[in-house]
Write a protein that holds these residues in place. Structure first.
Motif, PDB file in Angstrom:
ATOM      1  N   ARG A  94      93.389  36.346  15.698  1.00  0.00           N
ATOM      2  CA  ARG A  94      93.121  36.153  17.118  1.00  0.00           C
ATOM      3  C   ARG A  94      93.744  37.272  17.952  1.00  0.00           C
ATOM      4  NH1 ARG A  94      93.791  30.714  15.555  1.00  0.00           N
ATOM      5  NH2 ARG A  94      95.961  30.643  16.235  1.00  0.00           N
ATOM      6  N   TYR A  95      94.948  37.682  17.537  1.00  0.00           N
ATOM      7  CA  TYR A  95      95.545  38.845  18.208  1.00  0.00           C
ATOM      8  C   TYR A  95      94.627  40.061  18.115  1.00  0.00           C
ATOM      9  CZ  TYR A  95     100.176  36.695  18.770  1.00  0.00           C
ATOM     10  OH  TYR A  95     101.219  35.907  19.153  1.00  0.00           O
ATOM     11  N   LEU A  96      94.099  40.259  16.917  1.00  0.00           N
ATOM     12  CA  LEU A  96      93.214  41.407  16.709  1.00  0.00           C
ATOM     13  C   LEU A  96      91.967  41.307  17.579  1.00  0.00           C
ATOM     14  CD1 LEU A  96      93.404  41.841  12.819  1.00  0.00           C
ATOM     15  CD2 LEU A  96      94.297  43.397  14.548  1.00  0.00           C
ATOM     16  N   GLN A  97      91.412  40.092  17.664  1.00  0.00           N
ATOM     17  CA  GLN A  97      90.209  39.907  18.488  1.00  0.00           C
ATOM     18  C   GLN A  97      90.488  40.246  19.948  1.00  0.00           C
ATOM     19  OE1 GLN A  97      88.845  35.918  17.856  1.00  0.00           O
ATOM     20  NE2 GLN A  97      88.328  36.246  15.694  1.00  0.00           N
ATOM     21  N   ARG A  98      91.616  39.745  20.460  1.00  0.00           N
ATOM     22  CA  ARG A  98      91.944  40.020  21.857  1.00  0.00           C
ATOM     23  C   ARG A  98      92.058  41.526  22.115  1.00  0.00           C
ATOM     24  NH1 ARG A  98      96.800  35.912  23.557  1.00  0.00           N
ATOM     25  NH2 ARG A  98      95.763  33.940  23.122  1.00  0.00           N
ATOM     26  N   ALA A  99      92.875  42.157  21.337  1.00  0.00           N
ATOM     27  CA  ALA A  99      93.117  43.581  21.557  1.00  0.00           C
ATOM     28  C   ALA A  99      91.843  44.401  21.344  1.00  0.00           C
ATOM     29  CB  ALA A  99      94.229  44.068  20.631  1.00  0.00           C
ATOM     30  N   THR A 100      91.047  44.021  20.326  1.00  0.00           N
ATOM     31  CA  THR A 100      89.816  44.768  20.061  1.00  0.00           C
ATOM     32  C   THR A 100      88.829  44.619  21.206  1.00  0.00           C
ATOM     33  OG1 THR A 100      90.119  44.453  17.675  1.00  0.00           O
ATOM     34  CG2 THR A 100      87.923  45.075  18.436  1.00  0.00           C
ATOM     35  N   ILE A 101      88.716  43.394  21.764  1.00  0.00           N
ATOM     36  CA  ILE A 101      87.802  43.182  22.883  1.00  0.00           C
ATOM     37  C   ILE A 101      88.235  44.019  24.086  1.00  0.00           C
ATOM     38  CG2 ILE A 101      87.037  41.488  24.577  1.00  0.00           C
ATOM     39  CD1 ILE A 101      86.993  39.409  22.351  1.00  0.00           C
ATOM     40  N   VAL A 102      89.554  44.049  24.363  1.00  0.00           N
ATOM     41  CA  VAL A 102      90.040  44.830  25.506  1.00  0.00           C
ATOM     42  C   VAL A 102      89.695  46.303  25.330  1.00  0.00           C
ATOM     43  CG1 VAL A 102      92.082  45.607  26.737  1.00  0.00           C
ATOM     44  CG2 VAL A 102      91.851  43.212  26.098  1.00  0.00           C
ATOM     45  N   THR A 103      90.007  46.857  24.154  1.00  0.00           N
ATOM     46  CA  THR A 103      89.743  48.284  23.947  1.00  0.00           C
ATOM     47  C   THR A 103      88.241  48.574  23.931  1.00  0.00           C
ATOM     48  OG1 THR A 103      89.897  47.925  21.551  1.00  0.00           O
ATOM     49  CG2 THR A 103      91.882  48.662  22.690  1.00  0.00           C
ATOM     50  N   ALA A 104      87.446  47.703  23.316  1.00  0.00           N
ATOM     51  CA  ALA A 104      86.001  47.924  23.274  1.00  0.00           C
ATOM     52  C   ALA A 104      85.404  47.880  24.674  1.00  0.00           C
ATOM     53  CB  ALA A 104      85.332  46.886  22.373  1.00  0.00           C
ATOM     54  N   MET A 105      85.879  46.914  25.477  1.00  0.00           N
ATOM     55  CA  MET A 105      85.380  46.841  26.850  1.00  0.00           C
ATOM     56  C   MET A 105      85.760  48.097  27.636  1.00  0.00           C
ATOM     57  SD  MET A 105      83.521  44.262  27.633  1.00  0.00           S
ATOM     58  CE  MET A 105      83.683  44.371  29.394  1.00  0.00           C
ATOM     59  N   ALA A 106      86.959  48.599  27.423  1.00  0.00           N
ATOM     60  CA  ALA A 106      87.376  49.816  28.120  1.00  0.00           C
ATOM     61  C   ALA A 106      86.483  50.987  27.728  1.00  0.00           C
ATOM     62  CB  ALA A 106      88.840  50.129  27.810  1.00  0.00           C
ATOM     63  N   TYR A 107      86.252  51.147  26.417  1.00  0.00           N
ATOM     64  CA  TYR A 107      85.377  52.236  25.969  1.00  0.00           C
ATOM     65  C   TYR A 107      83.957  52.074  26.521  1.00  0.00           C
ATOM     66  CZ  TYR A 107      89.028  53.348  22.558  1.00  0.00           C
ATOM     67  OH  TYR A 107      90.207  53.697  21.959  1.00  0.00           O
ATOM     68  N   ALA A 108      83.424  50.847  26.402  1.00  0.00           N
ATOM     69  CA  ALA A 108      82.043  50.614  26.837  1.00  0.00           C
ATOM     70  C   ALA A 108      81.885  50.863  28.341  1.00  0.00           C
ATOM     71  CB  ALA A 108      81.613  49.191  26.490  1.00  0.00           C
ATOM     72  N   SER A 109      82.864  50.402  29.136  1.00  0.00           N
ATOM     73  CA  SER A 109      82.770  50.580  30.591  1.00  0.00           C
ATOM     74  C   SER A 109      82.813  52.051  30.963  1.00  0.00           C
ATOM     75  CB  SER A 109      83.910  49.830  31.279  1.00  0.00           C
ATOM     76  OG  SER A 109      83.856  48.449  30.972  1.00  0.00           O
ATOM     77  N   LEU A 110      83.759  52.782  30.366  1.00  0.00           N
ATOM     78  CA  LEU A 110      83.889  54.199  30.702  1.00  0.00           C
ATOM     79  C   LEU A 110      82.678  54.995  30.234  1.00  0.00           C
ATOM     80  CD1 LEU A 110      87.677  54.780  29.923  1.00  0.00           C
ATOM     81  CD2 LEU A 110      86.589  54.564  32.154  1.00  0.00           C
ATOM     82  N   LEU A 111      82.183  54.694  29.033  1.00  0.00           N
ATOM     83  CA  LEU A 111      81.016  55.423  28.539  1.00  0.00           C
ATOM     84  C   LEU A 111      79.765  55.102  29.362  1.00  0.00           C
ATOM     85  CD1 LEU A 111      81.583  55.166  24.673  1.00  0.00           C
ATOM     86  CD2 LEU A 111      81.836  57.181  26.132  1.00  0.00           C
ATOM     87  N   THR A 112      79.642  53.839  29.799  1.00  0.00           N
ATOM     88  CA  THR A 112      78.496  53.485  30.655  1.00  0.00           C
ATOM     89  C   THR A 112      78.548  54.254  31.970  1.00  0.00           C
ATOM     90  OG1 THR A 112      78.395  51.270  29.690  1.00  0.00           O
ATOM     91  CG2 THR A 112      77.319  51.597  31.825  1.00  0.00           C
ATOM     92  N   LEU A 113      79.741  54.289  32.568  1.00  0.00           N
ATOM     93  CA  LEU A 113      79.894  55.065  33.801  1.00  0.00           C
ATOM     94  C   LEU A 113      79.587  56.540  33.566  1.00  0.00           C
ATOM     95  CD1 LEU A 113      83.125  53.551  35.412  1.00  0.00           C
ATOM     96  CD2 LEU A 113      80.819  53.495  36.345  1.00  0.00           C
ATOM     97  N   ALA A 114      80.022  57.062  32.413  1.00  0.00           N
ATOM     98  CA  ALA A 114      79.782  58.477  32.114  1.00  0.00           C
ATOM     99  C   ALA A 114      78.290  58.775  32.028  1.00  0.00           C
ATOM    100  CB  ALA A 114      80.483  58.862  30.812  1.00  0.00           C
ATOM    101  N   VAL A 115      77.537  57.890  31.366  1.00  0.00           N
ATOM    102  CA  VAL A 115      76.092  58.101  31.247  1.00  0.00           C
ATOM    103  C   VAL A 115      75.433  58.043  32.630  1.00  0.00           C
ATOM    104  CG1 VAL A 115      73.952  57.127  30.331  1.00  0.00           C
ATOM    105  CG2 VAL A 115      75.984  57.269  28.883  1.00  0.00           C
ATOM    106  N   VAL A 116      75.864  57.073  33.461  1.00  0.00           N
ATOM    107  CA  VAL A 116      75.296  56.961  34.808  1.00  0.00           C
ATOM    108  C   VAL A 116      75.590  58.216  35.625  1.00  0.00           C
ATOM    109  CG1 VAL A 116      75.439  55.681  36.983  1.00  0.00           C
ATOM    110  CG2 VAL A 116      75.360  54.443  34.816  1.00  0.00           C
ATOM    111  N   MET A 117      76.837  58.695  35.542  1.00  0.00           N
ATOM    112  CA  MET A 117      77.198  59.895  36.314  1.00  0.00           C
ATOM    113  C   MET A 117      76.424  61.127  35.832  1.00  0.00           C
ATOM    114  SD  MET A 117      79.167  58.876  38.631  1.00  0.00           S
ATOM    115  CE  MET A 117      78.586  57.190  38.620  1.00  0.00           C
TER     116      MET A 117
END
Length: 746
Positions: A175-198
């Motif tokens: 469960r610890y792994l799931q939490r941390a993985t979701i946080v990091t994946a969301m950070a990567y996905a959000s930044l990469l989505t913004l990068a593509v839009v920009m």
């Protein structure tokens, strides 16, 4: 600030970014709920006791005594004893693991004397068993262990950090792994989505700000990936790993440089605070040099970077917040939200560094807080930049309108210049009767090129003593004239009251307009008046600018007509004898020269008639000079009536007149002279109710084939005139080849 851009600056785009942030928080909230569901499955309490390292220095514990603090020197190790109690083994007992959050460690290992040792874990070389996105170092304990357990943990850090070992079950570790993985994946996905839009916005708008923000987002992804250790998953050849902790420090400085650059562009400091912008650019150059020095020195720079990096981050944070605060005061779009999230980012980075030095206890939020803050700050900047597109669109529209206005003004000036040139060219040689029709026609032709109309009418009444009507197209002249005559009085009254109206034109019995009609006054001096009438099919009214163009061209036309008429009068004064209205001596000399040159060139001789009034001095002496002037005017009219249209006639001086007969041979010239003599002799010239008898003597001479100048012919005509007077007057005498000289007192 009101935004009016129809494509990007709409609420749905802000809603999209808001939804992205909301989704991010919902995921985090879901993770917290997921953890509370298994509240009974908690970590086993662990006690840490620092041990001495090989160099004889004792390791240090962080705040709360549950974390081990490591320095930035990669050759220094920290050691501690972990003491915990495992519950007795049962059939359903879970397997236990030691969980250590993934921090920048060169190596970490657990050991129980000589009996048991865990695999060595390293931040620089993730092992395949640590998952797709490693977020922790996991050490599985032997399944046979129970009761009190004492093991040692040995670690060496790549940079200043702290590690907090926890003993948890495998389920809780997942469960610890799931939490941390979701946080990091969301950070990567959000930044990469913004990068593509920009990047897409950059290609759509060609605005460098979007490309700069794309660069910032790319560096942010690399920084977070490096901080989490995920960047080394793609370092198959170990190129990044060889820089060790120096690579992480240099990457942090590069992130700070990109953040300052995007803040610089977002806050528009280069435009409003150029000196501050230069200082920030200079600071970025210094940071870049520091990063290069850190990479070059490698591990030898650990002692310096331990305090240089926090100072750089602190100074950079203050500069960035100051720039954003200044932008907020200038009402830069979304500057307030960016300032708040940037402040949160600075605080999150501060707490992360503080936890790394063991000042405060570490946690999931402290470890990943700055990553979450980076995503939120980037999202706010992205929304702000997108909102600024409307400003760029307004500027572009303003520039396009200015360019269109400039082109219209240039075209308007070109039409005006062409009309001026055409008027000056065509009115120069026109007679006074032709000046107004030509000028009105040219004005309407040029006006229709710039103001679309169906019918254009120009009317001038009493202008230089004439009434003129011009219609374009000419085919509508009869119909326009018939429909205009009944309305002239009403239109004149409107124009006299400075009322220039435009109104719809309807057919009889119908209310729907079929055309729009506008009337513009011609700037004529009273009692003269005139107008320009514009008619356009449909319901589109005339723009005030179009009416101004009509006024301007009308004013130009009136000025040129006045000048042309004045020039005509001036030419008439210079060419015509003021008393008789015939050509003067100067005009006669010029006409003689032209006629003789043309006759000599084309073999068409010119004949000259020299006319003198008989006994005119006696008329002046007996009846007075007023009677003499009256007789000169009357004879000039009578003599001119006997000539053809191509013949020229003028007063040569005193009571002498000269007639020029182009293309006339001697016999025809003699006949015309005889006709002139008879007309004068039979004329009834009255003065004070008394007839004044008058006769003339005429000398005739014709241009010879070899003569190209008029002087010899004029002299022969003058001698023939003398011969006519000497032989009795009131007769016509043709010049012979040779005459005796004329006495001075003829």
């Amino acid at each position: 600030m009101t935004m009016a851009f129809r494509e990007w600056d709409q609420p749905r785009f802000r809603l999209a970014f808001g939804s992205l942030a909301l989704l991010f928080f919902l995921v985090l909230h879901a993770m917290s709920l997921q953890g509370s569901e298994f509240a009974v499955d908690r970590p086993i309490p662990v006690q840490l006791r620092p041990l001495q390292v090989a160099e004889g220095h004792e390791s240090q514990l962080g705040a709360g005594g549950n974390s081990l603090v490591l320095g930035g020197n990669r050759h220094r190790e920290a050691r501690a004893e972990l003491r915990f109690v495992l519950p007795p083994r049962q059939n359903d007992s879970p397997n236990w693991v030691v969980w250590v959050r993934r921090v920048p460690l060169e190596r970490v290992q657990l050991r129980l004397g000589e009996y048991w040792a865990s695999p060595v874990r390293s931040f620089l070389t993730p092992s395949p068993g640590e998952g797709t996105l490693p977020v922790a170092y996991l050490f599985r304990l032997p399944t046979t262990w129970e009761g009190e357990i004492r093991i040692e943990i040995e670690a060496s850090a790549l940079r200043a950090t702290s590690l907090r070992p926890e003993v948890v079950s495998e389920d809780l570790a997942d469960r610890y792994l799931q939490r941390a993985t979701i946080v990091t994946a969301m950070a990567y996905a959000s930044l990469l989505t913004l990068a593509v839009v920009m990047l897409a916005l950059f290609f759509a708008s060609r605005d460098v700000s979007f490309l700069s923000f794309f660069g910032f987002l790319t560096v942010s992804v690399l920084q977070i990936a490096g901080y989490n250790g995920h960047l080394y998953l793609f370092d198959g050849f170990g190129l990044l790993a060889q820089f060790g902790g120096a690579g992480l420090q240099a990457m942090a400085l590069l992130f700070e440089i990109s953040a300052l650059q995007i803040v610089l562009r977002y806050s528009e400091l280069e435009q409003f605070k150029p000196n501050h912008a230069k200082a920030i650019n200079l600071a970025c150059v210094v940071l870049l040099l520091v990063a290069g020095v850190i990479l070059a020195w490698g591990a030898r720079s650990d002692g310096v970077t331990a305090w240089v990096i926090p100072v750089c981050w602190g100074v950079g944070g203050v500069i960035g917040l100051y720039s954003l605060a200044e932008a907020w005061q200038r009402r830069v779009p979304m500057a307030g939200a960016v300032l708040v999230t940037a402040g949160v980012l600075v605080l999150a980075a501060f707490f992360s560094e503080a936890a790394g030095y063991g000042v405060i206890p570490g946690s999931l939020w402290i470890h990943y807080g700055y990553q979450i803050a980076t995503v939120l700050c980037a999202a706010m900047i992205g929304v702000g930049l997108i909102s600024r597109i409307s400003k760029y669109r307004q500027q572009r529209d303003s520039e396009q309108r200015a360019r269109a206005d400039s082109e219209r003004r240039l075209y308007r000036e070109a039409i005006r210049s062409e009309l001026l040139t055409a008027l000056q060219s065509e009115l120069r040689g026109a007679s006074e009767d032709e000046i107004q029709p030509i000028a009105l026609r040219l004005m309407l032709e040029h006006l229709r090129r710039i103001v679309p109309t169906t019918t254009t009418v120009a009317l001038a009444r009493g202008y230089h003593g004439r009434d003129t009507l011009s219609v374009q197209p000419v085919a509508y002249l009869d119909g326009v004239q018939a429909g205009l005559n009944p309305r002239l009085q009403m239109i004149r009254q409107q124009l006299a009251g400075s009322i220039e109206l435009q109104h719809p034109v309807t057919k009889p019995g119908e209310s729907v307009p079929v055309a729009i009609e506008a009337v513009v006054a011609l700037p004529l001096r009273p009692p003269a008046w005139g107008m320009v009438l514009l008619e356009r099919s449909g319901a589109t009214v005339f723009h005030p600018e179009e009416l101004n163009i009509a006024r301007e061209l009308a004013r130009l036309m009136v000025v040129q007509v006045d000048e042309a008429v004045a020039a005509q009068h001036l030419r008439h004064t210079a060419e015509v004898d003021a008393l008789t209205g015939a050509l003067n001596r100067r005009s006669l000399d010029l006409a003689l020269t032209r006629s003789f040159l043309h006759g000599h060139r084309h073999g068409q001789p010119t004949s000259v008639l020299f006319v003198d009034i008989d006994h005119f001095k006696a008329v002046n002496d007996r009846l007075g000079h007023a009677c003499g002037d009256h007789c000169l005017r009357s004879l000039a009219r009578i003599l001119r009536e006997q000539l053809g249209e191509e013949d020229l006639f003028g007063r040569y001086g005193g009571e002498e007149f000269l007639a020029i007969l182009p293309g006339r041979q001697t016999e025809m010239a003699r006949a015309i002279a005889e006709q002139m003599r008879i007309a004068v002799e039979s004329a009834d010239v009255q003065w004070q109710d008394h007839k004044v008898p008058l006769t003339v003597s005429i000398g005739v001479a014709t241009q010879l084939s070899h003569e190209s100048q008029p002087q010899p012919t004029v002299e022969r005509a003058d001698k023939a005139l003398y011969a006519a007077k000497r032989t009795g007057r009131n007769r016509v005498q043709v010049a012979r080849a040779v005459f005796q000289s004329r006495p001075a007192t003829a």
